[in-house]
Scaffold this motif. Sequence first.
Motif, short mmCIF file in Angstrom:
data_model
loop_
_atom_site.label_atom_id
_atom_site.label_comp_id
_atom_site.label_asym_id
_atom_site.label_seq_id
_atom_site.Cartn_x
_atom_site.Cartn_y
_atom_site.Cartn_z
N GLY A 472 24.66 16.33 5.46
CA GLY A 472 24.59 17.74 5.14
C GLY A 472 25.87 18.38 4.68
N ALA A 473 26.91 17.63 4.33
CA ALA A 473 28.17 18.23 3.91
C ALA A 473 28.15 18.68 2.46
N SER A 474 27.19 18.24 1.67
CA SER A 474 27.23 18.46 0.23
C SER A 474 27.30 19.93 -0.19
N PRO A 475 26.71 20.89 0.53
CA PRO A 475 26.86 22.28 0.07
C PRO A 475 28.30 22.76 0.00
N TRP A 476 29.20 22.07 0.68
CA TRP A 476 30.59 22.52 0.74
C TRP A 476 31.55 21.57 0.03
N LEU A 477 31.01 20.74 -0.85
CA LEU A 477 31.83 19.83 -1.65
C LEU A 477 31.69 20.17 -3.13
#
Length: 518
Positions: A472-477
């Motif tokens: 779930g880190a993709s929104p902030w990459l």
Amino acid sequence: MDEIEYVWSVLGGDAALTTRVARAARPEVLEARLPVRALASACVGACALAAAELAARRTAPGGVPAVRVDDGAVAAAFTSERHLRIGGREPVSFAPLSRLWRTADGWVRTHANYPHHRARLLAALGLARDTEDARAVDAVGSLLAGLPARSVEETVYAAGGAAVALRTPEEWAASEQGRAVAGRPLVERGVLDASPARTFAPVPPSAGALLPAAGLRVLDLTRVIAGPVATRTLALLGADVLRVDPPGLPELPDQHVDTGFGKRSATLDLTCDQAAFEELLGAADVVVTGYRPGSLDRFGLSPRALAARRPGLVVARLSAWGAYGPWAGRRGFDSLVQVGTGIAALEGTADRPGALPAQALDHGTGYLLAAGVLRALTEQSRHGGSRYVEVALARTAAWLSAGPAPDGASGAGRPRGTGGSAGSASADTGDTGDTGGAGGARGTGGTGGPSTLGTGSGARRVRAADDAGGPGASPWLRERESPLGRLRYALPPVRFEGGPTDWERAPGLWGADAARWV
């Protein structure tokens, strides 16, 4: 007292402004026995509120912009070095000799990421400096297994290296340095002189992002992570940040990329280029230093000496162990402070010390320092005076390790593991374990939330399949081109209504810029 209310009070802020902060709590990120997630969100939230406060000060009359803190964005930023990709390549993390070692009576942690620290470690143990890594690991392990941990600590320190013996929280609290650190505020602040109040040029509302630090010049004399995180944040907010390093002491390349967004990078030898430095100082608004306390004083870089030559300056300093007590002059890094202050013992097992799920002391202290600078600028505009701000990794560690902050406290306590911040989207429950996940569920929108994130110049959103360091880190990459190749990086977590969502400038080559203001 709520975590962000506590930090905001330490920074001297108006308590009523904390109602402007909303938090999206995500219990699945930054899991640890200690309340790492609460500390991280409080540091970022206070920094964002300080930025919003300064933005309101510099615009037409109106309220302080709303602040949103998303634990997912905070977690991605606190593990930014794990998410970084340079031309598709993963960054180099800890060097082979930067690790925990068993000793005759316990454990010791060494830090040898920098070549000069590696050489000094080997020399202290009687090994050749050019020993190949695999052989060096075997040789160091064999030697340390027969030595007392604190003897290794002192021997390596005396040789100019970096090593710390494992201590329990109780042992650290009883030590002279532990007592010295515990007696200090989380963020030390003060006035150095009676300089006139700072007059800011107004920042008019426009179609672009609201940049509260626009027009300010920041001289960045920091290294490693914490200091560069602070100055990277000031660059996000519009400051002209010039990082200056000694020409013979290059930064680790991947570390420079991760913390170099928004900045220019130059080299300057203070032993023979003092005139060039004085020219930079003469036009600077903020000076940030991150070297061992006292090591820059011979160049006239103590807070009072700087303010005497440049009245109206804000001087911000950070150190590992604090500028006081018997360890004031010691080298230190996040991993060493975790071991020395008892955090590694708390996060470990009976068989082996553990570690936090992020270099949270570095990142948290960096955001605290940036927040202190922003608040100092706001206070200067009201009351004048050259100002100083000081933080230490060990003091942040004490906050994390201690009991909950009592109501009305000004310098003690720690963030609670339960209870959300003002406006939380959900309860922030305590947890156990020491996993290293850095992700979080997709946000629910709102001011600065993932569903409304903007992009910087040339940046693109990263697909979920590109995640690293946790689900779930993709929104902030994001990804963007740079002089170093295509970068994947974590977005800044400091968000307020109308503010920036990405850096305008990608990092460049270390030392490639001229040592002058533009």
